[in-house]
Design a protein around this motif. Sequence first.
Motif, PDB file in Angstrom:
ATOM      1  N   TYR A  73       0.849  -1.191   0.000  1.00  0.00           N
ATOM      2  CA  TYR A  73       0.000   0.000   0.000  1.00  0.00           C
ATOM      3  C   TYR A  73       0.881   1.237   0.000  1.00  0.00           C
ATOM      4  O   TYR A  73       1.780   1.376   0.834  1.00  0.00           O
ATOM      5  N   ASP A  79      -1.131   8.412  -1.503  1.00  0.00           N
ATOM      6  CA  ASP A  79      -0.990   9.458  -2.500  1.00  0.00           C
ATOM      7  C   ASP A  79      -2.282  10.266  -2.532  1.00  0.00           C
ATOM      8  O   ASP A  79      -3.196  10.054  -1.719  1.00  0.00           O
ATOM      9  N   ASN A  87      -2.758   3.465  -3.257  1.00  0.00           N
ATOM     10  CA  ASN A  87      -2.479   2.593  -4.385  1.00  0.00           C
ATOM     11  C   ASN A  87      -2.104   1.205  -3.862  1.00  0.00           C
ATOM     12  O   ASN A  87      -1.282   1.085  -2.954  1.00  0.00           O
ATOM     13  N   THR A 100      -0.939  -2.824  -4.742  1.00  0.00           N
ATOM     14  CA  THR A 100      -0.415  -3.840  -5.649  1.00  0.00           C
ATOM     15  C   THR A 100      -0.624  -5.199  -5.001  1.00  0.00           C
ATOM     16  O   THR A 100      -0.167  -5.434  -3.880  1.00  0.00           O
ATOM     17  N   GLN A 126      -3.221  -4.173 -10.048  1.00  0.00           N
ATOM     18  CA  GLN A 126      -3.069  -2.814  -9.548  1.00  0.00           C
ATOM     19  C   GLN A 126      -4.458  -2.236  -9.283  1.00  0.00           C
ATOM     20  O   GLN A 126      -5.353  -2.331 -10.133  1.00  0.00           O
ATOM     21  N   VAL A 162      -6.713   1.057  -6.900  1.00  0.00           N
ATOM     22  CA  VAL A 162      -6.629   2.292  -6.135  1.00  0.00           C
ATOM     23  C   VAL A 162      -7.882   2.404  -5.283  1.00  0.00           C
ATOM     24  O   VAL A 162      -8.984   2.078  -5.723  1.00  0.00           O
ATOM     25  N   ASN A 180      -5.873   2.357 -11.946  1.00  0.00           N
ATOM     26  CA  ASN A 180      -5.340   3.482 -11.190  1.00  0.00           C
ATOM     27  C   ASN A 180      -5.693   4.842 -11.789  1.00  0.00           C
ATOM     28  O   ASN A 180      -5.542   5.862 -11.131  1.00  0.00           O
TER      29      ASN A 180
END
Length: 249
Positions: A96, A99, A108, A110, A126, A128, A147
Amino acid sequence: MRILLLILFSATCFAQDDPRMAYSLYSRLGINGPVKTIITKKYTRLKYNAEDKKSTKGIIYSVIKNWYDTMGRLTQDSLVMYYNRDQGAIGYCKTYTYDSVKGQPVINVTTKFNCIPPYDNDAEIQSVIEFTTVNDSVMTAQEFTDNDSYGTGLQPVASYRFYLTDTLLRRTTYNIYRKDRQTGSSSYEYDQYGNFTKTIEKNSTLPAVDIRHDVLVIDANGNATQMLNYQDAETKPEFMTLYEIEYYE
């Protein structure tokens, strides 16, 4: 005094104008203080003695590990779920990063699947998570798998609403947007240390479940490290949870 300081740390950590902190709080229910890592182990098929509850043994069926930074934000987690007696397992690992997009706070994410044996799934996702503050005690989150999705009107894969009171997460509602869409909620009650002692889970496809958490062991920091979990009116525990907690100095 040590416990009081940790409670004050927790209040400082989460009582701020960053709705993303609700997601970290959601990942560490009832565990307070300057936590560095948490390993949560769950056991079923328990060998239980009502006269010596702490000696309860069972078969492990899941292991979750969470990592946090010094601000209390979730930075990594991993999940392993065992599905047979030979310890066959499935799982994933997530990272994590924090942003903002057009002034909107986001995390964000992954997700990787090759972090557990047999390490044969190279898929990577990916996504968000976008957050909104509704008021001082309510935050919302929407998760997209693209994203660049913010502001495009795309439907999220999941959405959450977090309700907090006095730095504790009291209730979570969710929508999972799959082919078999699911909606539901979880409500939580806590003891004087902030350990959660009761969970009420409701799901659109399943009957409501009332889970009582019997805290057996509390560490020097006021956090539970062993609990038995009873479902509805059952007098024998459904599963056991053990926590291994590492703290920042």
